[in-house]
Scaffold this motif. Structure first.
Motif, mmCIF file in Angstrom:
data_model
loop_
_atom_site.group_PDB
_atom_site.id
_atom_site.type_symbol
_atom_site.label_atom_id
_atom_site.label_comp_id
_atom_site.label_asym_id
_atom_site.label_seq_id
_atom_site.Cartn_x
_atom_site.Cartn_y
_atom_site.Cartn_z
ATOM 1 N N ASP A 272 -29.407 55.900 23.153
ATOM 2 C CA ASP A 272 -30.679 55.866 22.428
ATOM 3 C C ASP A 272 -31.724 55.035 23.157
ATOM 4 O O ASP A 272 -32.865 55.466 23.322
ATOM 5 C CB ASP A 272 -30.470 55.308 21.011
ATOM 6 C CG ASP A 272 -29.789 56.308 20.088
ATOM 7 O OD1 ASP A 272 -29.772 57.511 20.431
ATOM 8 O OD2 ASP A 272 -29.271 55.900 19.039
ATOM 9 N N ILE A 273 -31.341 53.812 23.591
ATOM 10 C CA ILE A 273 -32.357 52.937 24.179
ATOM 11 C C ILE A 273 -32.712 53.329 25.615
ATOM 12 O O ILE A 273 -33.716 52.860 26.149
ATOM 13 C CB ILE A 273 -31.936 51.448 24.130
ATOM 14 C CG1 ILE A 273 -30.748 51.175 25.049
ATOM 15 C CG2 ILE A 273 -31.662 50.998 22.729
ATOM 16 C CD1 ILE A 273 -30.517 49.700 25.283
ATOM 17 N N THR A 274 -31.897 54.195 26.234
ATOM 18 C CA THR A 274 -32.220 54.679 27.579
ATOM 19 C C THR A 274 -32.760 56.107 27.553
ATOM 20 O O THR A 274 -32.932 56.730 28.601
ATOM 21 C CB THR A 274 -30.983 54.643 28.502
ATOM 22 O OG1 THR A 274 -29.943 55.447 27.921
ATOM 23 C CG2 THR A 274 -30.490 53.230 28.713
ATOM 24 N N ASN A 275 -33.030 56.609 26.334
ATOM 25 C CA ASN A 275 -33.533 57.982 26.177
ATOM 26 C C ASN A 275 -32.656 58.985 26.918
ATOM 27 O O ASN A 275 -33.070 59.652 27.849
ATOM 28 C CB ASN A 275 -34.985 58.086 26.659
ATOM 29 C CG ASN A 275 -35.630 59.404 26.269
ATOM 30 O OD1 ASN A 275 -35.217 60.053 25.298
ATOM 31 N ND2 ASN A 275 -36.634 59.821 27.014
ATOM 32 N N GLU A 276 -31.400 59.051 26.464
ATOM 33 C CA GLU A 276 -30.415 59.969 27.051
ATOM 34 C C GLU A 276 -30.155 59.651 28.524
ATOM 35 O O GLU A 276 -30.035 60.542 29.366
ATOM 36 C CB GLU A 276 -30.853 61.441 26.903
ATOM 37 C CG GLU A 276 -31.208 61.866 25.493
ATOM 38 C CD GLU A 276 -30.013 61.845 24.552
ATOM 39 O OE1 GLU A 276 -28.928 62.197 25.015
ATOM 40 O OE2 GLU A 276 -30.201 61.472 23.382
ATOM 41 N N PHE A 277 -30.070 58.360 28.845
ATOM 42 C CA PHE A 277 -29.797 57.900 30.208
ATOM 43 C C PHE A 277 -30.833 58.399 31.216
ATOM 44 O O PHE A 277 -30.496 58.879 32.294
ATOM 45 C CB PHE A 277 -28.395 58.305 30.658
ATOM 46 C CG PHE A 277 -27.303 57.763 29.782
ATOM 47 C CD1 PHE A 277 -27.161 56.395 29.585
ATOM 48 C CD2 PHE A 277 -26.427 58.612 29.127
ATOM 49 C CE1 PHE A 277 -26.161 55.889 28.764
ATOM 50 C CE2 PHE A 277 -25.422 58.110 28.297
ATOM 51 C CZ PHE A 277 -25.294 56.746 28.121
ATOM 52 N N SER A 278 -32.104 58.306 30.833
ATOM 53 C CA SER A 278 -33.171 58.737 31.741
ATOM 54 C C SER A 278 -34.125 57.604 32.104
ATOM 55 O O SER A 278 -34.840 57.688 33.097
ATOM 56 C CB SER A 278 -33.970 59.891 31.118
ATOM 57 O OG SER A 278 -34.639 59.455 29.944
ATOM 58 N N ILE A 279 -34.159 56.512 31.282
ATOM 59 C CA ILE A 279 -35.087 55.410 31.554
ATOM 60 C C ILE A 279 -34.359 54.067 31.447
ATOM 61 O O ILE A 279 -33.295 53.981 30.830
ATOM 62 C CB ILE A 279 -36.284 55.414 30.579
ATOM 63 C CG1 ILE A 279 -35.790 55.231 29.131
ATOM 64 C CG2 ILE A 279 -37.116 56.672 30.723
ATOM 65 C CD1 ILE A 279 -36.887 54.961 28.125
ATOM 66 N N ARG A 341 -36.836 56.867 37.315
ATOM 67 C CA ARG A 341 -37.550 57.321 38.511
ATOM 68 C C ARG A 341 -37.699 58.842 38.516
ATOM 69 O O ARG A 341 -36.839 59.564 38.024
ATOM 70 C CB ARG A 341 -36.821 56.883 39.781
ATOM 71 C CG ARG A 341 -36.712 55.371 39.916
ATOM 72 C CD ARG A 341 -36.242 54.996 41.303
ATOM 73 N NE ARG A 341 -35.824 53.597 41.373
ATOM 74 C CZ ARG A 341 -35.298 53.032 42.440
ATOM 75 N NH1 ARG A 341 -35.120 53.765 43.538
ATOM 76 N NH2 ARG A 341 -34.940 51.767 42.439
ATOM 77 N N GLU A 342 -38.783 59.320 39.120
ATOM 78 C CA GLU A 342 -39.054 60.758 39.167
ATOM 79 C C GLU A 342 -37.987 61.502 39.959
ATOM 80 O O GLU A 342 -37.669 62.649 39.672
ATOM 81 C CB GLU A 342 -40.432 61.018 39.787
ATOM 82 C CG GLU A 342 -41.593 60.616 38.868
ATOM 83 C CD GLU A 342 -42.934 60.968 39.466
ATOM 84 O OE1 GLU A 342 -42.955 61.644 40.510
ATOM 85 O OE2 GLU A 342 -43.955 60.560 38.895
ATOM 86 N N GLU A 343 -37.448 60.837 40.980
ATOM 87 C CA GLU A 343 -36.482 61.515 41.857
ATOM 88 C C GLU A 343 -35.063 61.429 41.320
ATOM 89 O O GLU A 343 -34.106 61.625 42.055
ATOM 90 C CB GLU A 343 -36.535 60.926 43.274
ATOM 91 C CG GLU A 343 -35.991 59.510 43.416
ATOM 92 C CD GLU A 343 -36.973 58.412 43.073
ATOM 93 O OE1 GLU A 343 -36.681 57.247 43.353
ATOM 94 O OE2 GLU A 343 -38.047 58.732 42.509
ATOM 95 N N GLN A 344 -34.905 61.136 40.032
ATOM 96 C CA GLN A 344 -33.566 61.019 39.437
ATOM 97 C C GLN A 344 -32.768 62.307 39.617
ATOM 98 O O GLN A 344 -33.272 63.399 39.369
ATOM 99 C CB GLN A 344 -33.681 60.688 37.949
ATOM 100 C CG GLN A 344 -32.336 60.503 37.270
ATOM 101 C CD GLN A 344 -32.487 60.000 35.833
ATOM 102 O OE1 GLN A 344 -33.456 59.355 35.516
ATOM 103 N NE2 GLN A 344 -31.533 60.313 34.999
ATOM 104 N N ILE A 345 -31.525 62.172 40.058
ATOM 105 C CA ILE A 345 -30.654 63.335 40.254
ATOM 106 C C ILE A 345 -29.298 63.077 39.611
ATOM 107 O O ILE A 345 -28.934 61.946 39.323
ATOM 108 C CB ILE A 345 -30.463 63.676 41.758
ATOM 109 C CG1 ILE A 345 -29.920 62.451 42.521
ATOM 110 C CG2 ILE A 345 -31.749 64.170 42.368
ATOM 111 C CD1 ILE A 345 -29.595 62.720 43.979
ATOM 112 N N THR A 346 -28.565 64.156 39.383
ATOM 113 C CA THR A 346 -27.216 64.062 38.827
ATOM 114 C C THR A 346 -26.266 64.772 39.784
ATOM 115 O O THR A 346 -26.543 65.889 40.221
ATOM 116 C CB THR A 346 -27.143 64.737 37.449
ATOM 117 O OG1 THR A 346 -28.081 64.092 36.577
ATOM 118 C CG2 THR A 346 -25.753 64.619 36.847
ATOM 119 N N TYR A 347 -25.167 64.113 40.126
ATOM 120 C CA TYR A 347 -24.241 64.734 41.062
ATOM 121 C C TYR A 347 -22.806 64.344 40.731
ATOM 122 O O TYR A 347 -22.548 63.308 40.136
ATOM 123 C CB TYR A 347 -24.562 64.355 42.519
ATOM 124 C CG TYR A 347 -24.740 62.879 42.763
ATOM 125 C CD1 TYR A 347 -23.669 62.082 43.152
ATOM 126 C CD2 TYR A 347 -25.981 62.287 42.611
ATOM 127 C CE1 TYR A 347 -23.827 60.729 43.379
ATOM 128 C CE2 TYR A 347 -26.160 60.928 42.842
ATOM 129 C CZ TYR A 347 -25.075 60.149 43.224
ATOM 130 O OH TYR A 347 -25.235 58.809 43.447
#
Length: 434
Positions: A272-279, A341-347
């Motif tokens: 919740d506090i990371t907005n679905e692990f994005s921030i 970050r804008e360049e966030q990626i998942t691998y």
């Protein structure tokens, strides 16, 4: 047992049918919302978008509009107009009016889908009048106009529509029209799927989440006052700040050695506090903490041990992105980040194919996984060293080394060149096959 809050949005007649089935499911607490025009759906959803645990829509049209609007973060489902839905409507037409299939106009169904439904029922038709549309692109008046023109010209004797607003328009025009409503079996299937999804998400939210944090023990330390006592004081202050943060995420804090701390909490709270692990968490009273935290790794697992192992892995990857980087290692064996970050990626960090390539080269699975993720993100298999360097946040010469090594093993090949500037050497473009 806590009931699942179900938001049900649909047309008046569909909602009646769906609610009659929901009554058989005591797990749900249903709130119906009726719409009359498709364009009003976002306005209806806006104030209550996240008031429910699950959303159910009475067809693919309201579902597609809601999805395109994008304001709902909870799981969304819709009741499809399957074979049984159409069979019931056709039975009414044949029984009451005995109209041939070639004299009926249809909408919503894809041509192949409609043919498949009719073939299954062994209903033969020489040709079909069918108006197919994507959910969010529907216009009730245009749809009604399609059926009306066929009926007016004498080509058809009745219309079959899946859209309530088109049904109302056709009734006004005097066209004999039949409405396809969701079948009980289809509603039950969707409700069972919604139940399983909720149970899975509920389990995920209660999973263990571990944050492994590294801090700069020298942050704020004056050059001329360097001493172990000063460092100790700074670490005490840092521990106090981290304890405030741990309370925010309802977690427990423990020291894991000089400059390193571990916070145990649950996935749901951290998600919740990371907005679905994005921030990176945006907590006003902890703004100073962000300056002092060097790196942070978040790990998710079924047990505390598994989550801590994943957190360590995420921390290792975060270090590669530099100070202030946060990464997350999920239980599906993927790494995501850097958060915010804008360049966030998942691998993925486990792959037999990548493991084989790693053994053939000096490249790590982590590097190859990042490369694979970048190619997926840009939607192509061609890339140059400078573009790769930007995505991986490494020096262009390091990116060239990676591509050159892949070329030597036949995994990458030069397929062209680019000259971004009027001067300078052309840059190779590589096609990569992982």
């Amino acid at each position: 047992m806590k009931k699942i809050r179900l938001g049900l949005l649909g047309s008046d007649d569909s909602i009646d049918v769906i609610q009659s089935v929901i009554k058989e499911y005591p797990e749900f607490e249903c709130t119906p919302i009726i719409y009359w025009r498709e364009e009003e759906i976002p306005d209806l959803l806006s104030p209550i978008a996240n008031d429910f645990d699950i959303w159910l829509f009475s067809g693919k049209v309201p579902y597609a509009i809601a999805k395109s609007w994008g304001g709902i973060t909870k799981p969304m489902f819709f009741t499809p107009h399957t074979g049984p839905s159409l069979y019931k409507t056709l039975l009414q037409i044949f029984y009451h009016n005995q109209i041939a299939m070639e004299q009926i106009s249809f909408d919503n169904f894809h041509y192949d889908e409609l043919n498949s439904i009719l073939d299954e029922a062994e209903i033969k038709a020489n040709h079909l009048y069918l108006k197919y549309y994507e959910g969010e692109e529907v216009d009730a008046k245009v749809l009604a106009g399609y059926h009306y023109e066929l009926w007016k010209s004498g080509k058809t004797k009745a219309a079959v529509t899946c859209l309530r607003s088109a049904h109302i328009e056709l009734e006004k025009m005097g066209v004999p029209v039949y409405r396809v409503l969701p079948a009980k079996s289809a509603i039950e299937s969707v409700l069972n799927l919604a139940l399983r999804t909720y149970e899975m998400l509920h389990f995920k939210e209660s999973q263990i989440a571990v944050q492994m944090i590294e801090i700069d023990s020298y942050f704020g330390l004056a050059k001329d006052t360097f001493s172990t006592d000063e460092i100790y004081k700074i670490e005490i202050k840092m521990a106090e700040k981290l304890l405030v943060y741990a309370n925010k995420v309802q977690g427990s804090l423990k020291s894991a050695g000089p400059g390193r701390y571990v916070i145990f909490t649950t996935r749901g709270l951290l998600q919740d506090i990371t907005n679905e692990f994005s921030i990176i968490p945006n907590l006003e009273d902890l703004e100073e903490l962000k300056k002092e935290v060097i790196t942070c790794g978040i790990g998710i697992g079924k047990t505390a041990y598994e989550a801590e192992i994943h957190a360590g892995r995420a921390l290792f990857h975060a270090r590669e992105y530099g100070k202030g980087s946060w990464m997350v290692a999920l239980d599906n064996q993927t790494i995501a980040g850097p958060l915010g970050r804008e360049e966030q990626i998942t691998y993925s960090y486990v792959s037999k194919e990548l493991q084989k390539i790693s053994e053939q080269t000096s490249l790590s699975i982590s590097t190859l996984s990042k490369l694979e993720s970048i190619l997926k993100k840009i939607g192509k298999s061609e890339i140059g060293a400078h573009e790769l360097a930007q995505y991986m946040q490494i020096m262009p010469r390091s990116a060239r080394r990676i591509l050159k090594e892949l070329e030597e093993q036949g995994i990458a090949q030069v397929i062209g060149e680019e000259t971004p500037y009027s001067r300078g050497r052309p840059r190779n473009i590589y096609k990569i096959t992982l």
